[in-house]
Every structure is written in C-alpha cells, then in structure tokens.
Design an enzyme around this catalytic site. Structure first.
Site, mmCIF file in Angstrom:
data_model
loop_
_atom_site.group_PDB
_atom_site.id
_atom_site.type_symbol
_atom_site.label_atom_id
_atom_site.label_comp_id
_atom_site.label_asym_id
_atom_site.label_seq_id
_atom_site.Cartn_x
_atom_site.Cartn_y
_atom_site.Cartn_z
ATOM 1 N N HIS A 199 0.802 -1.214 0.000
ATOM 2 C CA HIS A 199 0.000 0.000 0.000
ATOM 3 C C HIS A 199 0.830 1.257 0.000
ATOM 4 C CE1 HIS A 199 -4.373 0.714 0.424
ATOM 5 N NE2 HIS A 199 -4.195 -0.301 -0.399
ATOM 6 N N ASP A 246 -4.307 -7.796 -8.058
ATOM 7 C CA ASP A 246 -4.689 -9.048 -7.411
ATOM 8 C C ASP A 246 -4.837 -10.172 -8.424
ATOM 9 O OD1 ASP A 246 -4.791 -8.759 -4.602
ATOM 10 O OD2 ASP A 246 -6.421 -7.317 -4.869
ATOM 11 N N CYS A 253 -8.059 -1.206 -13.566
ATOM 12 C CA CYS A 253 -7.589 -0.192 -12.613
ATOM 13 C C CYS A 253 -6.374 -0.640 -11.811
ATOM 14 C CB CYS A 253 -8.711 0.223 -11.679
ATOM 15 S SG CYS A 253 -9.364 -1.120 -10.691
ATOM 16 N N GLU A 269 -10.860 -9.680 -10.152
ATOM 17 C CA GLU A 269 -9.498 -9.777 -9.615
ATOM 18 C C GLU A 269 -9.210 -11.136 -9.004
ATOM 19 O OE1 GLU A 269 -8.792 -6.718 -6.691
ATOM 20 O OE2 GLU A 269 -10.755 -6.941 -5.788
HETATM 21 C C1 PEP Z 1 -6.092 -4.511 -7.900
HETATM 22 O O1 PEP Z 1 -6.105 -5.523 -7.210
HETATM 23 O O2 PEP Z 1 -5.602 -4.471 -9.042
HETATM 24 C C2 PEP Z 1 -6.650 -3.259 -7.392
HETATM 25 C C3 PEP Z 1 -6.808 -2.220 -8.180
HETATM 26 O O3 PEP Z 1 -6.979 -3.202 -6.082
HETATM 27 P P1 PEP Z 1 -5.913 -3.057 -4.883
HETATM 28 O O4 PEP Z 1 -4.577 -2.791 -5.469
HETATM 29 O O5 PEP Z 1 -6.404 -1.936 -4.022
HETATM 30 O O6 PEP Z 1 -6.034 -4.384 -4.229
HETATM 31 MG MG MG Z 2 -7.357 -5.613 -5.453
#
Ligand code: PEP
Ligand code: MG
Length: 759
Positions: free
Chosen positions: A363, A628, A675, A604
């Site tokens: 994160h 993911d 995304c 995902e």
């Molecule tokens: C992903 O998993 O690609 C995503 C956009 O969500 P996060 O990175 O917040 O898990």
């Molecule tokens: Mg994700």
C-alpha cells in the site's frame, strides 16, 4: 544440531563486520564438526576469483592471498557446480590444486559446500581432515545447512562492510548497490534519514556525533528516568509481590550503575557514538552473551536486559523526536514504511523512499506512486539501520539503491533527475489534449485515488474520471471506523472535486495487506482469507453505513459509481446488490433524492474471470484489478520480495485472462475498465487498448506518460503488437519484444528515461 546451528548463526549475526563474522564461522564450524580445518572462500566479483577469506587450520598468512578462478581447484569446482563435494583423498581428484602457502598438503579428506545467496554463488565453505576418510552423510548435511544459513548472514555482513566503506579485502569501496523491487518510478539523489519504530532497539542506526557532552547528558537523563520508573514500579507492586520478587527491580537498578551497563554505554558514547547507538551496541552485546548461555535461567536474563534497553531508548527517543532534522533531499528509510511515516517529512523535502519489507504493490508503494516519489521496496539485504546520514541514489525504475555513490554515478543520476523534470514539464502541455491515437481511437484515461492529495494531482494531469477510489485509505488513517457523517463529508469532497466526471467508489477493501489498527485481522494466509467483500458481507452494518454515506454524498451531483472488490462468485454479488438496494431504499425514505448509481464488479480473482458473463449480466460495468488478478493467477504474493521477480502482469496467462474478460464483458454489452497498476505502465497500456478495454485507470503520476504513449501509436499498430505478444509463451520475451517494437517506433522515451527499467 539445531541448537548448535542456532547458536553459531546468532553469534555470527552479532559480529561487527565481515572479517569478524567469517572468523567466528570458521572457528565454530571447525569446533562443531570436530574437523582440523575450516575455511571460507568468497567470490570476489571484481576479479571473479574465490579468495581465501578466513581459516582455522590452514596457514593464516595465506588469507587474502590464496585465490582461484572458478575453473581452478576443488573450491572452484564446488562453486561452479553449485553442489557439495565430499572426497576421501583430495589429491586423487583431477581438479586438485596444491597451494604451498596454505600448508594444505597435510590434509587428505575434503568436504566443500557452496554458499549461495539469492541464486548467486557468493563463496565456498570447506572442512578438511588429516586422515583419509569420507565425511558421512550427517556431516555433509550439517555443512550444507550451515552454508545455507550463513549465506544471508555473509551477504548482510558484506553489505554492512561496504556501507562503512570497507570491501572484502578491507580496501575502500566508494559505492555499494542494493537490489530491491521497483515501488514507484523515478530517480532521486539525496541523504538517508532512517525512521525507527518507537523504542525498537534492534533498528537504531549508528550515528557519529560531535557534541559528546550533550549525548552524555541525554543518556544520564534517560538513566534517571528509568531509575525513577523502576522505583515507582517496585513501590506500586509492594502489596502484590513478595520482597524476593521485587528484588528484580533492584537487579535492574544495579544494571544501570556506572560499573555495569550504564557505565559501558557511557564509554561508547565517549568514542563519538550517539547515545541511542551506544545503548544498542552495549545491550546487544549483553543480550547475545546471555542468549548463548546453556543455562535456561541465565538465558532468560537476556529479556531483562532487552527490556531495560527499550525503556532507556524510549526516554532517549522522546528527547530525540523533537530534534529530528530532515535535509532538503530526504530519502526516508524504514524497515517497513507505513503511510503515516510519509506524512512525517515536511512537504517538499522528501525525494525518495526505501523499505526493507514489502514490494511494489504494498500500500505504501501505491501511495508513493500517487505522490510521485521514487521508491524501492523489498531491500532485504540493505542494513538499513546503518545508513542514516549517508548519501544515496534511489532508482525507482529498476528497484535499485546505491550507497556512497561515486561522483560519476551521482552526475549520471543528477542528469536523469533533470531529464525527468523537463519531461514532466513537457507532459503538462498534454493536459488539455485528448487521449487519442494516430488513427483516431479515443481512449479515456481515468485516475485511481485514495488520499485527498490525489485529487489535486489528478486534476492537474487531466484525468477524465475516477476509475478507482480506494475508500479504505481514509479508513486506514483514522483511529476508529469513521461515522456515516464523517464518511459522507469525505466522499462528498471526492465527488464534488470531479463533478461532473464520474467517480468510482470501491466498497471497503480491507484484509490482505490492508490493515486497520482498530480492526485487526490475524490470519496465516491473509490474501486467501477474510478480505474485501468477504469482510463487509459478514459485517453488513459496515457495508450499509458506507453505502448510505456514498449515496447521500452524491445528492445533486449524481456522478457516483459503486465498485465491489474481491467478488469470487454470483452469490456474493447478489448479496452485495441486495444490501446496496436496501441502503438506497433507506436514504430515499429519509428524504435524500438520489438515483440508483451504476454498480460494478472487480474482476481480480480467477474464479471471476471464468464467470465474467454471469457477473456482467447483473451489473452495469466491470473493472479488472490486475494487481490481485496477477497475484492469484500466478500464485505469487504481491508483497513478497523473494518472489517479486515472478510477479509479472505481462505473463501470458495474465494476458489471456485479460483478453477473455474483455471479450466476455462485451458479449454481454457491458463496458470494462482496468484499474490495477498495469494500466499505468505506458507499454502495457498499448496492449490493453488493443484488447479493447473501454477505459484505463491509473495513478495520476503515470497518466501523462500513458497519454503521451497512446497519442503516438495507432490502434491498428497496437493490435499488431498485441497479436505478436499473444503468440509468445515466455514473459521475458514478451517484455523484450514489446520494448524493442516500441523503441523501433521511436517511443523509447516513455519506457525508461536514461536508466529506465525494461518496461
Ligand atoms: C487490484 O487488485 O488491481 C486493485 C486495483 O486493487 P488493490 O490494489 O487496491 O487491491
Ligand atoms: Mg485488489
């Protein structure tokens, strides 16, 4: 055996430099194995020769002098074959080579094990014996285990040595390179500032000070503080503890005396070390001594010393915290960077971030990308507690870090930084231009947000909407669950800032690597556990409050879209849709007049890929979370630096899954966006556009780069590149052929300025 191993590793770990560490290794291994010789040869990368670095049993004067090429001698053979070699009579072997200076001729039997760190042979560990005999299986296994354990320790000691300016041979090394994983692109030249967790003695860095008296004063104050605490504690417990038990506090008080630990710390401070570093050193020595003791009672005393050390440190850090200075070009380093740490550095002073733990998808790396700060994660070999105050270079493209860089390297990187600055200025001009290909294909570029800082950046960079608002970010920086009212205010700000552009708000996606301090989830396999929608469906009160807040926040703006994370099947989607409808009914009953917003599902999890059509039928849009999806398709933990090189969104399996998702979503007439971080990679974006994604959502930093790239290609050319990539079965080859093709189109600029990563 395990105990012996543990003890040796522990002792080696506490060695102050490589030479001492190797000295301990040869001595202890020789003792443990009852052999007559134990030696360590390390591969010198400059000369590509195995150099005798430490020995017990051979002539010590040959240390540093005797060396052999990989194709020479038995040591060279062990190194090149990367396998142990166990010989009854070494001289009979065709590869045997005799070094007169070692006195080796007296030893007949030979057992050598390669020392391998991260797939790289760093040296060879050898034991020898006078009499002719084959070492038995148990001995061989012990040596192999020993060398596997020592590989990391040697690499660490070596790295520490190079940071202090000492190479293997003790000669000065100007710079050292450490490899991690890319966290956020960009390059930075600056000064290291190590951030410590509160009162963690193990991570206190060394630091030289000029004002020794001031350090002594700080330490004396800390001593007084701890003494006072001990006396108070003892008095408080007078009614609950017997006097013998309370004697423990007297022991503590005694340890603080001048003649004991307290006095030793003072001595180290007088050598010019700051109080915290001196404390770490002295406590560390005492703890090690106690921990090595066979007597369980005495071993236990180690924890008393540690406790005392932490208490003193807490006092010292209280005094220190106020005077922490951040240079203008701060490179912030921590064992595990946290989002809160980013906020500690005054604005404008932070140029780079380094974290020992975590990887590109942690994160904090996502936040760093949002803030545009070059970052390297997973620097497992960086002795980070020792680098405070030294000059460093961060290469966030390649995931590399240089300590004590040479003037040449510094100049080279200063040019890269300048080149990037100019590039960013040029990209600003793109802001008002549409993202349109040479043959007129329009590709909407959206942005991922989380922090409020993202809003301004996104607007400056011409985002056409928010494809992913990570609602867990405001939850993470809170001390408790935000109330419906508080959430409403936060969401309203996002929606209003982008209005009339759409804002896709994802329902709370906690679990995995995203923890809330006030809602701890402890699991062995958090990424396969209670995550995302699984948590919120089990806690409908959290889900309902959040949805109500989102709906109310959108009143009069009507640009809200709701996105559901971690959906693995239809049942979860149906339950979530049911709750959304319930919340919608409630807010309308309360008099808030809002339309039902479009609802989408994140693809995902591999299960969702295979159910794209069924899911698409029930929602308004789909959005692929490639971070993911890559992790789950390849079974590679996105935060584990050890397997970070296996994590690759250009893996053929990922590309095929993505293509299938687009095909199936469109077959149901539903738009699909992506995304994950992949969408913000200019080269990967070309392939995603060719696949038919309806929009790409990425961090604001990369948006202009992607726009620049897509404006230079045609959709038809991208489709050619995609077809070519889909015909390749090897991820590395996909990378290089894509890179080459873009280079041939004159588009190398955006796939690595100067020192850029392969992609
Ligand atoms: C992903 O998993 O690609 C995503 C956009 O969500 P996060 O990175 O917040 O898990
Ligand atoms: Mg994700």
């Amino acid at each position: 055996m395990l105990n012996t191993l543990r003890k040796i590793v522990q002792e080696v770990n506490s060695a102050k430099d490589l030479k001492t560490a190797l000295g301990i290794i040869v001595l202890r291994v020789k003792e443990a194995m009852g052999s007559q010789v134990c030696s360590v040869y390390l591969l010198d990368p400059e000369t590509n020769r195995f150099v005798l670095m430490a020995t017990e049993g051979l002539n010590k004067r040959s240390i540093g002098k005797v060396s052999m090429a990989p194709n020479e001698g038995l040591v060279g053979l062990v190194g090149t074959r990367e396998e142990p070699l166990n010989l009854e009579n070494a001289a009979d072997h065709p590869r045997y080579r005799y070094f007169a200076e070692t006195g080796e001729e007296r030893f007949a039997s030979f057992l050598g094990a390669p020392i391998i760190h991260h797939r790289r042979v760093v040296g060879v560990l050898v034991i020898q014996q006078k009499e002719r005999r084959q070492f038995d299986e148990g001995e061989e296994a012990f040596l192999v285990t020993m060398s596997a354990q020592l590989a990391g320790v040697i690499a660490h000691a070596e790295a520490t040595g190079s940071i202090r300016g000492l190479g293997r041979q003790g000669k000065g090394i100007q710079e050292a390179k450490f490899v991690g994983v890319p966290g956020s692109p960009g390059a930075a030249v600056g000064k290291a500032v190590v951030m410590l967790p509160p009162a963690d003695l193990d991570v206190v860095p060394d630091k030289s000070v000029d004002d020794i008296d001031a350090e002594l004063k700080l330490f004396n104050n800390a001593l007084e503080g701890v003494r006072e605490d001990m006396r108070n504690l003892s008095a408080k417990l007078a009614t609950q503890l017997r006097p013998e038990e309370r004697a423990l506090f007297d022991v503590y008080l005694m340890m603080l005396e001048d003649a004991a630990l307290g006095g030793e710390v003072v001595q180290v401070i007088k050598t010019g070390q700051w109080a915290q570093g001196a404390l770490r050193q002295v406590v560390g020595e005492h703890v090690n001594r106690f921990e090595l003791m066979d007597d369980a009672y005495l071993r236990e005393r180690a924890s008393d010393v540690k406790d005392l050390g932490r208490r003193l440190l807490a006092y010292l850090q209280e005094a220190r915290q106020l005077s922490l200075v951040y240079p203008d070009n701060t490179i912030l380093i921590s064992e595990e960077l946290t989002p809160a740490m980013l906020g500690e550095v005054p604005e404008g002073k932070l140029v780079g971030l380094l974290s020992v733990l975590g990887s590109g998808n942690s994160h904090v790396a996502i936040l760093a990308r949002a803030m545009g700060i070059p970052t390297v994660m997973g620097l497992v070999d960086l002795p980070y507690s020792k680098v405070d105050g030294i000059d460093m270079i961060v290469d966030g493209y390649k995931g590399e870090v240089y300590t004590n860089p040479s003037d040449v390297l510094r100049k080279q990187y200063a040019e890269v930084v300048e080149e990037e600055r100019q590039l960013a200025q040029g990209l600003d001009a793109l802001r008002e231009l549409p993202c349109i290909t040479l043959d007129g294909h329009r590709m909407p570029l959206w942005v991922n947000t989380g922090l409020l800082a993202d809003v301004a950046r996104a607007q400056q960079r011409g985002a056409e909407g928010v494809g992913l608002y990570r609602t867990e970010v405001p939850f993470m920086i809170n001390q408790r669950f935000p109330s419906e009212k508080e959430q409403l205010a936060i969401y309203r700000e996002q929606l209003a800032a982008f209005h009339p552009l759409p804002v896709t708000m994802r329902s709370l996606d906690i679990g995995g690597d995203k923890a809330l301090s006030y809602f701890p989830i402890k699991e062995d396999n958090p990424f396969l556990g209670w995550r995302g929608i699984r948590v919120t469906l089990d806690h409908p009160e959290i889900f309902l409050v959040q949805t109500r807040a989102m709906l109310k926040a959108s009143e009069g703006l009507n640009n809200l879209r709701i996105l559901l994370p971690m959906i693995s099947g239809i049942h979860e989607l149906e339950e979530a849709l049911h709750l959304i409808h319930r919340a919608w009914g409630e807010v309308r009953d309360e008099g808030t007049d809002v339309p039902m917003p479009p609802v989408g599902v994140m693809i995902e999890i591999p299960a969702a890929v295979y159910q794209t059509r069924e899911l698409a039928r029930q929602v308004d849009f789909l959005s692929v979370g490639s971070n993911d999806l890559t992790q789950y398709l390849l079974a590679v933990d996105r935060n584990n630096p050890r397997v970070a090189d296996l994590y690759d969104y250009l893996h053929p399996a990922v590309l095929q899954a993505l293509q299938n998702v687009v095909r199936d979503a469109h077959a149901e007439g539903k738009p699909v966006s992506i995304c994950g971080e992949m969408a913000g990679d200019p080269a990967a974006a070309v392939l995603l556009m060719a696949m038919g994604f309806d929009s790409l959502s990425m961090n604001a930093t990369n948006l202009p780069k992607v726009k620049w790239m897509l404006r230079q290609v045609s959709l038809s050319k991208s489709k050619e590149l995609l077809a070519q990539a889909m015909g390749i079965d090897n991820p590395q080859v996909i990378h290089s052929s894509l890179q080459l093709a873009l280079k041939n189109l004159g588009l190398a600029r955006m796939i690595g300025p100067g020192v850029g990563k392969a992609l």
